[in-house]
Design a protein around this motif. Structure first.
Motif, PDB file in Angstrom:
ATOM      1  N   PHE A   1       0.813  -1.208   0.000  1.00 23.67           N
ATOM      2  CA  PHE A   1       0.000   0.000   0.000  1.00 23.67           C
ATOM      3  C   PHE A   1       0.849   1.260   0.000  1.00 23.67           C
TER       4      PHE A   1
ATOM      5  N   PRO B   1       3.530   3.235  -6.763  1.00 25.81           N
ATOM      6  CA  PRO B   1       3.142   2.248  -7.783  1.00 25.81           C
ATOM      7  C   PRO B   1       4.004   2.337  -9.034  1.00 25.81           C
TER       8      PRO B   1
ATOM      9  N   ILE C   1      -2.239  -2.299  -5.456  1.00 23.45           N
ATOM     10  CA  ILE C   1      -2.435  -1.466  -4.275  1.00 23.45           C
ATOM     11  C   ILE C   1      -3.892  -1.520  -3.826  1.00 23.45           C
TER      12      ILE C   1
ATOM     13  N   SER D   1      -4.560  -4.823  -2.155  1.00 24.38           N
ATOM     14  CA  SER D   1      -4.006  -4.883  -0.804  1.00 24.38           C
ATOM     15  C   SER D   1      -4.863  -4.087   0.176  1.00 24.38           C
TER      16      SER D   1
END
Length: 408
Positions: free
Chosen positions: A176, A180, A188, A191
């Motif tokens: 997280f 990215p 993300i 998660s």
């Protein structure tokens, strides 16, 4: 006039050269454009940016601005609600009184100074364990080996996450908070969804099986018959993870880097470790992790520091820029571990002052005590110009911090 995409100047806070060294730009803005129009490249929307200390302090308390997106017209709410994370968007940073007053009052009953202070022995032991593991290797990435695992372990234990769940819990958090890569947003989001589902189940477990942990305490607090809702509990835990983990990671790594860049100040701490609490305050000022605050929204047309603001305009404050304002801090570009007074804004201002500031300072103080005592040959393992900074203009931090611990 209200800023728009066609009129906002090109102050690129996200440019790699600015990420590596934002301070020249911030000095220019304080002196020449203290209420600047900046384009947010992610939302493609402009906002007003404040960089002077006194303006940040006054604006943080201005009732003509709101932190609550729910007070905006529906078409604007959609842009600022944060996609699918609706369950997590009722935390203290996005509330105004009276909701903020109620939730903070309840949370404060559970997140007490006594509870934080009780963590001191465990944090000290964790620091020693992590440091000895690094030291045995002779060199390591400080972010990965120390700055990341310390706060996530502390938060996990504080919340009461069972030992058998902590590896998975850490993995979700790590994904997280990792910037990215191309196409990485789906991972993300996944998660975050899994973390949210886990927390919902964990809260229900603690309703049935109370323990001596923070989640149980948050469930138990009550004032005049009022309790935190499940959504408020989830949002509170999420805020603790964001504010209590990510910022601490960067306080530790940014601070270690700056002490290595200022060997005279590091030597002062080696000679007199009693200065470490003062040094932590100075590192929070000098290289603290928070740059841009979350957006505040104008409730009406008004003038802000000489600039006309229109209803629903977004205003953001730059904490790091304010902490380098020469009107508040003499010689602000000098790291001074003895600086006093030091009324920095690293933990915010007014009613939104960080609830977990005592925990963050305790972790940093104990970490630097152990580092300074046990790593006499600490040094950068790469030239400073090779260090890479995160692309975020909201939280300033290093991607990696390669260090060597052996005598040269």
């Amino acid at each position: 006039m209200t800023p728009d995409a066609s009129t906002a100047p090109s102050y690129d806070l996200w440019a790699p050269q600015v990420r590596a060294n934002p301070f020249p730009l911030y000095q220019y803005l304080r002196e020449k454009d203290p209420v600047a129009r900046v384009m947010d490249p992610h939302r493609q929307m402009p906002f007003w940016l404040l960089t002077r200390y006194r303006d940040v302090v006054e604006t943080a308390k201005d009732p003509r601005l709101t932190n609550d997106v729910e007070k905006l017209p529906e078409e604007l709410r959609k842009k600022f609600r944060g996609g699918g994370a609706q369950t997590l968007n009722r935390h203290l940073l996005v509330m105004d009184p009276p909701d903020h007053t109620r939730v903070r009052s309840l949370a404060t009953q559970a997140f007490t100074p006594r509870r934080v202070e009780a963590l001191r022995p465990r944090i000290t032991a964790l620091c020693a364990e992590l440091l000895e593991s690094m030291k045995a290797r002779g060199s390591a990435d400080f972010v990965e080996a120390f700055a990341f695992p310390l706060p996530i372990t502390v938060i996990s234990e504080l919340l009461g996450v069972p030992l058998e769940d902590r590896a998975q819990f850490r993995t979700w958090i790590e994904v997280f908070f990792t910037p990215p890569a191309q196409g990485g947003m789906e991972r993300i989001r996944e998660s975050l969804d899994r973390l949210l589902a886990y927390l919902e189940g964990f809260i229900e477990l603690r309703r049935r099986q109370p323990q001596e942990d923070l989640v149980t305490a948050l469930l138990a607090v009550e004032e005049q018959g009022d309790r935190l809702s499940t959504r408020e509990l989830l949002s509170m835990i999420y805020l603790l993870l964001v504010a209590g983990h990510e910022t601490t990671v960067h306080v530790l790594s940014n601070g270690t880097l700056e002490l290595l860049r200022h060997p005279d100040q590091l030597q002062l701490l080696r000679e007199d470790p009693s200065l470490i609490p003062s040094a932590v305050e100075e590192l929070l000022r000098f290289c603290g992790p928070v740059e841009l605050t979350m957006g505040r929204f104008a409730l009406e047309d008004f003038e802000l520091c000489g600039q006309p603001i229109k209803a629903h305009d977004v205003v953001r404050m730059n904490i790091l820029a304010a902490n380098h304002d020469a009107e508040q801090f003499p010689d602000p570009e000098r790291l001074d571990v003895k600086r006093s007074p030091n009324k920095h804004l690293a933990f915010g201002q007014g009613i939104h002052f960080c609830l977990g500031s005592n925990l963050a300072k305790l972790e940093a103080t104990l970490a630097f005590e152990v580092i300074i005592e046990r790593l006499p040959h600490l040094r950068l393992a790469v030239p400073p110009e090779q260090l890479q900074w995160r692309s975020s203009a909201q939280v300033r931090g290093l991607m990696r911090l390669p260090l060597s611990f052996e005598a040269p």
